[in-house]
Enzyme design. Structure first.
Site, PDB file in Angstrom:
ATOM      1  N   PHE A  55      33.522 -20.843  12.275  1.00 46.34           N
ATOM      2  CA  PHE A  55      32.800 -20.067  13.289  1.00 46.34           C
ATOM      3  C   PHE A  55      33.054 -20.607  14.703  1.00 46.34           C
ATOM      4  O   PHE A  55      32.274 -20.381  15.613  1.00 46.34           O
ATOM      5  CB  PHE A  55      31.297 -20.073  12.995  1.00 46.34           C
ATOM      6  CG  PHE A  55      30.931 -19.325  11.738  1.00 46.34           C
ATOM      7  CD1 PHE A  55      30.743 -17.957  11.752  1.00 46.34           C
ATOM      8  CD2 PHE A  55      30.809 -19.985  10.528  1.00 46.34           C
ATOM      9  CE1 PHE A  55      30.426 -17.260  10.597  1.00 46.34           C
ATOM     10  CE2 PHE A  55      30.483 -19.314   9.361  1.00 46.34           C
ATOM     11  CZ  PHE A  55      30.289 -17.939   9.391  1.00 46.34           C
ATOM     12  N   SER A  56      34.164 -21.310  14.869  1.00 46.23           N
ATOM     13  CA  SER A  56      34.458 -21.980  16.133  1.00 46.23           C
ATOM     14  C   SER A  56      34.811 -21.000  17.248  1.00 46.23           C
ATOM     15  O   SER A  56      35.748 -20.199  17.125  1.00 46.23           O
ATOM     16  CB  SER A  56      35.622 -22.958  15.933  1.00 46.23           C
ATOM     17  OG  SER A  56      36.144 -23.378  17.161  1.00 46.23           O
ATOM     18  N   ASN A  57      34.065 -21.079  18.360  1.00 43.55           N
ATOM     19  CA  ASN A  57      34.404 -20.283  19.541  1.00 43.55           C
ATOM     20  C   ASN A  57      35.764 -20.694  20.097  1.00 43.55           C
ATOM     21  O   ASN A  57      36.497 -19.873  20.659  1.00 43.55           O
ATOM     22  CB  ASN A  57      33.330 -20.467  20.623  1.00 43.55           C
ATOM     23  CG  ASN A  57      31.994 -19.880  20.223  1.00 43.55           C
ATOM     24  OD1 ASN A  57      31.937 -18.827  19.600  1.00 43.55           O
ATOM     25  ND2 ASN A  57      30.914 -20.556  20.564  1.00 43.55           N
ATOM     26  N   HIS A  58      36.085 -21.973  19.949  1.00 44.50           N
ATOM     27  CA  HIS A  58      37.368 -22.483  20.437  1.00 44.50           C
ATOM     28  C   HIS A  58      38.534 -21.833  19.697  1.00 44.50           C
ATOM     29  O   HIS A  58      39.566 -21.501  20.310  1.00 44.50           O
ATOM     30  CB  HIS A  58      37.416 -24.008  20.261  1.00 44.50           C
ATOM     31  CG  HIS A  58      38.781 -24.597  20.396  1.00 44.50           C
ATOM     32  ND1 HIS A  58      39.460 -24.635  21.600  1.00 44.50           N
ATOM     33  CD2 HIS A  58      39.608 -25.155  19.471  1.00 44.50           C
ATOM     34  CE1 HIS A  58      40.646 -25.200  21.410  1.00 44.50           C
ATOM     35  NE2 HIS A  58      40.756 -25.522  20.136  1.00 44.50           N
ATOM     36  N   ILE A  59      38.391 -21.645  18.395  1.00 44.75           N
ATOM     37  CA  ILE A  59      39.445 -21.013  17.602  1.00 44.75           C
ATOM     38  C   ILE A  59      39.711 -19.600  18.121  1.00 44.75           C
ATOM     39  O   ILE A  59      40.861 -19.212  18.359  1.00 44.75           O
ATOM     40  CB  ILE A  59      39.046 -20.966  16.108  1.00 44.75           C
ATOM     41  CG1 ILE A  59      39.026 -22.381  15.503  1.00 44.75           C
ATOM     42  CG2 ILE A  59      39.968 -20.034  15.320  1.00 44.75           C
ATOM     43  CD1 ILE A  59      40.378 -23.057  15.426  1.00 44.75           C
TER      44      ILE A  59
END
Length: 299
Positions: A55-59
């Site tokens: 759920f990474s925003n960075h990804i």
């Protein structure tokens, strides 16, 4: 912000809307990726590889930024079980679904293997499989990210006494610490438990003592929450029209307001809170809340 608690304690609170930069590459993600993308191009790399949770925003930000800049993107995702039925994973995960739409390739690895992601053996295996690539660390924090985050504060922001931000990997606050004026105090609100962030930040700041971390508002750790936090986020949205996320900015603003109530800020002080984005993760968070029959975040 116009809130009764601010008038009562004679404190001014402003929010810097970094979340409005871009729908997916918003806030500190834009700042962290800006010079990393430039460096990848300078090195004539065609592919960016990075790391993160499902759920990474960075990804997602890396996938979109890569797509916009004509670069291939690869994500090493923690949790090999997620790769066993990719279609099911994507149907339940808007973050990865959107990243895939932007051309990102996923490599799902076990949590044990993920812990060794920076080892020479692990990296060599990635190079054997994917060829040459430019690496951005998990969360995006490196020297290029700090350079980008140093640009968050502008000359107009020198009027503030306190600069507040949520803290994940320590990159954003490091940039703020480096660019803050002598009279300003930077306060970080970690979203994770533990004191390891002090050491992370010291790696990037230039012998500065103008900052501190307040570890009282992590709500149990990364992605942990309670009904008080969700209620606060909904109330803040109703009173200000500004949506906060439950992982980072919601905890930070909750902490700021609580400290104001406890008279931790002197009268007439001006506080600037940095909204670092993360709004796109609310959909997935609400799915968890729905399954538990709990109050959802009203976006």
């Amino acid at each position: 912000m116009k809130l009764p608690v601010l008038e009562e304690h004679k404190v001014e609170l402003f929010v810097k809307r970094e979340d409005l930069i871009h729908p997916f590459i918003s806030g500190n993600k834009f700042r962290k990726l800006k010079y990393n993308i430039k460096e990848a191009k300078n090195q004539q790399k065609k592919t960016i590889l990075t790391f993160g949770g499902a759920f990474s925003n960075h990804i997602l930000a890396t996938a979109v930024a890569g797509n916009l800049n004509g670069l291939k993107t690869i994500a090493i995702i923690r949790g090999d079980e997620l790769g066993r039925d990719l279609e099911k994973t994507l149907s339940n995960n808007s973050t990865l679904r959107e990243a895939k739409k932007n051309g990102m390739t996923f490599e799902f690895v076990s949590r044990e293997a993920y812990r060794n992601k920076t080892s020479e053996e692990f990296v060599n295996k990635l190079k054997e499989k994917f060829g040459d690539f430019y690496t951005i660390p998990e969360g995006g924090t490196n020297d290029f990210a700090i350079k980008g985050c140093e640009e968050i504060l502008t000359k107009e922001d020198s009027k503030f006494d306190y600069i507040c931000c949520a803290v994940g990997t320590g990159g954003t606050i490091s940039g703020l610490i480096n660019s803050a004026k002598k009279h300003q105090k930077v306060i970080g609100f970690p979203a994770l438990k533990g004191d390891f962030l002090q050491n992370e930040i010291h790696q990037f700041v230039r012998n500065k003592e103008n900052w501190r971390l307040n570890t009282d508002y992590h709500f149990g750790g990364y992605a942990k929450y309670n009904e008080d936090l969700v209620s606060f986020i909904n109330q803040f949205k109703e009173e200000t029209t500004i949506l906060l996320d439950p992982i980072y900015t919601g905890k930070m603003v909750f902490g700021i307001i609580d400290l104001i109530k406890k008279n931790k800020f002197s009268e007439q002080r001006k506080i600037l809170a940095i909204h670092t984005g993360g709004i796109q993760g609310i959909g997935g968070f609400n799915e968890k809340l729905k399954k538990k029959n709990q109050q959802i975040i009203k976006s």
